[in-house]
Design an enzyme around this catalytic site. Sequence first.
Site, mmCIF file in Angstrom:
data_model
loop_
_atom_site.group_PDB
_atom_site.id
_atom_site.type_symbol
_atom_site.label_atom_id
_atom_site.label_comp_id
_atom_site.label_asym_id
_atom_site.label_seq_id
_atom_site.Cartn_x
_atom_site.Cartn_y
_atom_site.Cartn_z
ATOM 1 N N TYR A 110 -1.979 -70.240 81.342
ATOM 2 C CA TYR A 110 -1.391 -70.270 82.543
ATOM 3 C C TYR A 110 -1.390 -68.504 83.190
ATOM 4 O O TYR A 110 -0.796 -68.508 83.901
ATOM 5 C CB TYR A 110 -0.380 -70.399 82.818
ATOM 6 C CG TYR A 110 -0.410 -72.276 82.652
ATOM 7 C CD1 TYR A 110 -0.962 -72.655 81.475
ATOM 8 C CD2 TYR A 110 0.155 -72.974 83.795
ATOM 9 C CE1 TYR A 110 -1.154 -74.464 82.316
ATOM 10 C CE2 TYR A 110 0.468 -74.346 84.185
ATOM 11 C CZ TYR A 110 -0.184 -74.948 83.166
ATOM 12 O OH TYR A 110 -0.329 -76.414 83.822
ATOM 13 N N LYS A 156 -8.052 -77.938 69.613
ATOM 14 C CA LYS A 156 -9.201 -78.443 70.263
ATOM 15 C C LYS A 156 -10.053 -76.234 68.836
ATOM 16 O O LYS A 156 -10.850 -76.430 69.761
ATOM 17 C CB LYS A 156 -9.573 -77.172 71.485
ATOM 18 C CG LYS A 156 -11.101 -77.944 71.462
ATOM 19 C CD LYS A 156 -11.350 -79.441 71.420
ATOM 20 C CE LYS A 156 -12.768 -79.634 71.709
ATOM 21 N NZ LYS A 156 -13.213 -80.550 72.209
ATOM 22 N N ASP A 179 -8.760 -84.047 72.705
ATOM 23 C CA ASP A 179 -9.939 -85.301 73.002
ATOM 24 C C ASP A 179 -9.566 -86.304 72.268
ATOM 25 O O ASP A 179 -8.922 -87.028 73.061
ATOM 26 C CB ASP A 179 -11.057 -84.680 73.505
ATOM 27 C CG ASP A 179 -11.375 -83.815 72.002
ATOM 28 O OD1 ASP A 179 -10.933 -83.723 71.007
ATOM 29 O OD2 ASP A 179 -12.629 -84.057 71.647
ATOM 30 N N ASP A 219 0.664 -79.144 79.470
ATOM 31 C CA ASP A 219 0.073 -80.272 80.531
ATOM 32 C C ASP A 219 -0.962 -81.332 81.490
ATOM 33 O O ASP A 219 -0.036 -82.523 81.567
ATOM 34 C CB ASP A 219 -0.374 -78.833 81.837
ATOM 35 C CG ASP A 219 -0.114 -79.644 83.403
ATOM 36 O OD1 ASP A 219 0.897 -80.087 83.704
ATOM 37 O OD2 ASP A 219 -1.287 -79.395 83.758
ATOM 38 N N ASP A 224 1.274 -85.545 81.062
ATOM 39 C CA ASP A 224 0.895 -86.598 83.089
ATOM 40 C C ASP A 224 0.496 -88.416 82.035
ATOM 41 O O ASP A 224 1.123 -88.774 82.584
ATOM 42 C CB ASP A 224 -0.562 -86.196 83.581
ATOM 43 C CG ASP A 224 0.570 -85.408 84.687
ATOM 44 O OD1 ASP A 224 1.690 -84.742 85.104
ATOM 45 O OD2 ASP A 224 -0.061 -85.367 86.241
HETATM 46 C C1 IPM Z 1 4.022 -79.618 85.150
HETATM 47 C C2 IPM Z 1 3.554 -78.787 86.151
HETATM 48 C C3 IPM Z 1 3.258 -77.397 86.920
HETATM 49 C C4 IPM Z 1 2.377 -77.003 86.047
HETATM 50 C C5 IPM Z 1 2.934 -76.811 87.607
HETATM 51 C C6 IPM Z 1 3.471 -77.142 89.071
HETATM 52 C C7 IPM Z 1 2.491 -75.711 87.844
HETATM 53 O O1 IPM Z 1 3.101 -79.946 86.619
HETATM 54 O O2 IPM Z 1 5.586 -78.960 85.037
HETATM 55 O O3 IPM Z 1 3.294 -79.910 83.904
HETATM 56 O O4 IPM Z 1 1.040 -76.840 85.159
HETATM 57 O O5 IPM Z 1 2.999 -77.057 84.747
HETATM 58 MG MG MG Z 2 1.881 -81.071 84.963
#
Ligand code: IPM
Ligand code: MG
Length: 371
Positions: free
Chosen positions: A147, A197, A229, A253, A257
């Site tokens: 990032y 990784k 993975d 990240d 999700d």
């Molecule tokens: C998260 C989001 C952020 C990230 C975005 C909005 C920049 O996806 O907080 O997980 O990638 O960190």
């Molecule tokens: Mg995210």
Amino acid sequence: MAGPCDLNFDIAVLPGDGVGPDVTNEARRVLDEVGVRFGHRFTYKAGLIGGIAIDKTGSALPQQTIDTCRGCDAVLLGAVGGPKWDDPDAATRPEDGLLALRRQLGLFCNLRPVKMLRVLQDATSLKPEVVRDVDLMVVRELTGGLYFGRPKKRWSNSRGRRAVDSMVYTEKEIARILRAGFELAMSRRRKLTSVDKANVLETSRLWRQIAVEMAAGYPQVSLDHMLVDACAMRLIRDPAYFDVIVTENMFGDILTDEASMLAGSMGMLPSASLAGIPGGKSSRAFGLYEPIHGSAPDIAGLDLANPIAAILSAGMLLHYSLGLGREATAVERAVLQVLEGGYRTKDIMTGGMKPAGTAQMGRLIAGKIRK
Ligand code: IPM
Ligand code: MG
């Protein structure tokens, strides 16, 4: 900033874009009720961030917002982003505001708890027996890696267009997030999975080395290493395996999700981004608290968003930044009671349950705190 015995707390509120304002309103409503019941006063200081900040000031993170956050005890954030600001050639994007804020406030330690609530077991797309015992915490490094690493740019030359992002980690950055992982594991089931990784990346090999060295100081914690993975697969096949996962920024990240689906909906999941190690020397760390679900522009302002992630984020704020454990527990309990009462926002709706909008859900949860 408040001292340890203060009853007054200043909280910066950055609603941001999309459903951000919808859900932070409900989190405030619940905090207000916590204040009434437990005798605290929360003073909110509003700030601009994200797309709305670009529209109003030209910057996704105006200096005034940074100053407001620095002057408060903690930050509550809604969400940033939306199609309006999605042009890949735009000079700045809403997400830049959030990334800059994380970096400027030194919020390196991102905690994302994923807990399957039995009452929501029918809302997940996975088999109930797979997710039944899920109670895990992802500790994501938040201010390093891909990032922020340099070089980071896009350019073109005679051979065409090119772009580069860099994954860079220092020993200090790796050590402090691993320490957070070990400390959290100590306060939970004492199992730490370090995700990397290492079969491909040098940063991961350094990460693994430091994890092994640090493990010597935590003999009670069982440490294992997992490739990212393989971890993605295991999260779906056998998620109850995990207690604490610690990993670098981008892996965290993506995995969070994925992990959010274990809890039924992203609309359920809070997060804390801390400037210190939880449970470290001082029990309170400055932090920013936000739902992990993002701005969902398609349902913004329609009273459809699930405010529970934002409300649980406010609960984490009480716990980690204000040191108010009882109050935090009251918030969690209130959420559970309302769900047990059969109320559901659209994202977690299942047959026979009672539909509730954003504001009604917030009011119901606030009402349970009052009692
Ligand atoms: C998260 C989001 C952020 C990230 C975005 C909005 C920049 O996806 O907080 O997980 O990638 O960190
Ligand atoms: Mg995210």
